[in-house]
Design a protein around this motif. Structure first.
Motif, PDB file in Angstrom:
ATOM      1  N   ASP A  12      58.146   2.828  11.832  1.00  0.00           N
ATOM      2  CA  ASP A  12      57.616   3.634  10.733  1.00  0.00           C
ATOM      3  C   ASP A  12      56.543   2.784  10.058  1.00  0.00           C
ATOM      4  N   LYS A  15      54.719   3.300   7.536  1.00  0.00           N
ATOM      5  CA  LYS A  15      54.696   3.330   6.070  1.00  0.00           C
ATOM      6  C   LYS A  15      55.695   2.345   5.485  1.00  0.00           C
ATOM      7  N   SER A  26      59.165   8.390   8.098  1.00  0.00           N
ATOM      8  CA  SER A  26      58.644   9.059   6.907  1.00  0.00           C
ATOM      9  C   SER A  26      57.953  10.350   7.329  1.00  0.00           C
ATOM     10  N   GLN A  70      54.004  11.051   7.860  1.00  0.00           N
ATOM     11  CA  GLN A  70      53.327   9.755   7.947  1.00  0.00           C
ATOM     12  C   GLN A  70      53.236   9.306   9.414  1.00  0.00           C
ATOM     13  N   PHE A 126      51.605  11.463  13.845  1.00  0.00           N
ATOM     14  CA  PHE A 126      52.131  11.852  12.540  1.00  0.00           C
ATOM     15  C   PHE A 126      53.489  12.528  12.746  1.00  0.00           C
ATOM     16  N   GLU A 184      56.186  17.125   9.240  1.00  0.00           N
ATOM     17  CA  GLU A 184      56.594  17.163   7.839  1.00  0.00           C
ATOM     18  C   GLU A 184      57.901  17.909   7.624  1.00  0.00           C
TER      19      GLU A 184
END
Length: 233
Positions: free
Chosen positions: A136, A138, A147, A150, A196, A199
């Motif tokens: 990850d 982030k 995340s 992200q 990515f 979400e």
């Protein structure tokens, strides 16, 4: 029988010539096969009785864990932990931002069994994606959490896939089998994928797969990271 393993190039080090061991083509033993081994040794317990006892044992373990207990047996140890960031001392658990994880370690008898495992080196013939590390970017965590929304990184071997084929790609697999394909890819190379995280993956526990059809092959090849990943805010 022996634990079969092969060697593949290691892309996680700076040395371009070193290799890592990959366990490959080993049989998976089911509960019923375990019971067959039990009664095959001359046990007076019937198969039905053994399966019934194992089911009661499983139920008791699940019930203990569901009540927030640690479980410590000769075969394994299970204990819960929390993942996610708490804003301050007054903050509380929020299933949209935090997750409960189960940590599983070998108990005394399983740990002792390691010294008795025989190894057999074989050639890794059938190519497949090999995921060696999930990061990850982030939170800088490795093989632990992600995340949503992200960038994350997968490093390994033979990870590249055809982005135009919806059946290929990076997939997050939920506990109930629900699959979510990564749609926003940044880097698509054999040794690393950058993407990515969808979400929508805000709660639950997931494992990650890479699916690819290699050149000169017709069937899908699948590599999975056998580590549970949880979302963090």
């Amino acid at each position: 029988m022996a634990l079969r393993y092969g060697l593949i190039l290691n892309h996680l080090t700076d040395d371009p010539d070193d290799y890592m061991g990959l366990v490959t083509d080993n049989e998976t033993i089911t509960t019923e096969q375990i019971v067959e081994r039990m009664i095959g040794k001359g046990s007076t317990v019937t198969k039905a009785e053994a399966l019934s006892v194992i089911e009661e044992f499983n139920y008791a373990i699940v019930d203990a864990v569901a009540n927030g207990n640690n479980v410590n047996t000769e075969l394994f140890k299970v204990y819960p932990s929390l993942s996610g960031v708490f804003a301050n001392e007054q903050d509380a658990f929020d299933k949209n931002r935090h997750s409960i994880r189960l940590n599983l370690n070998a108990g005394k008898r399983l740990s002792e069994a390691i010294s008795n495992i025989e190894l057999r080196k074989v050639e890794v013939i059938t190519p497949q994606p090999v995921i060696q590390r999930f990061s990850d970017l982030k939170t800088k965590t490795i093989n632990e959490s992600f995340s949503p929304g992200q960038i994350a990184s997968l490093k390994g071997v033979l990870l590249k896939f055809d982005e135009e084929d919806d059946k290929q790609g990076v997939f997050f697999i939920a506990v109930d089998g629900t699959e979510t394909r990564v749609s926003n890819l940044v880097k698509n190379k054999p040794s690393e994928l950058l993407f990515f995280v969808p979400e929508s993956l805000t709660a639950g526990t997931f494992q990650i797969e890479v699916r690819s059809i290699f050149k000169n092959y017709k069937s899908m090849r699948v590599g999975r990271l056998l580590i549970d990943l949880t979302p963090v805010s």
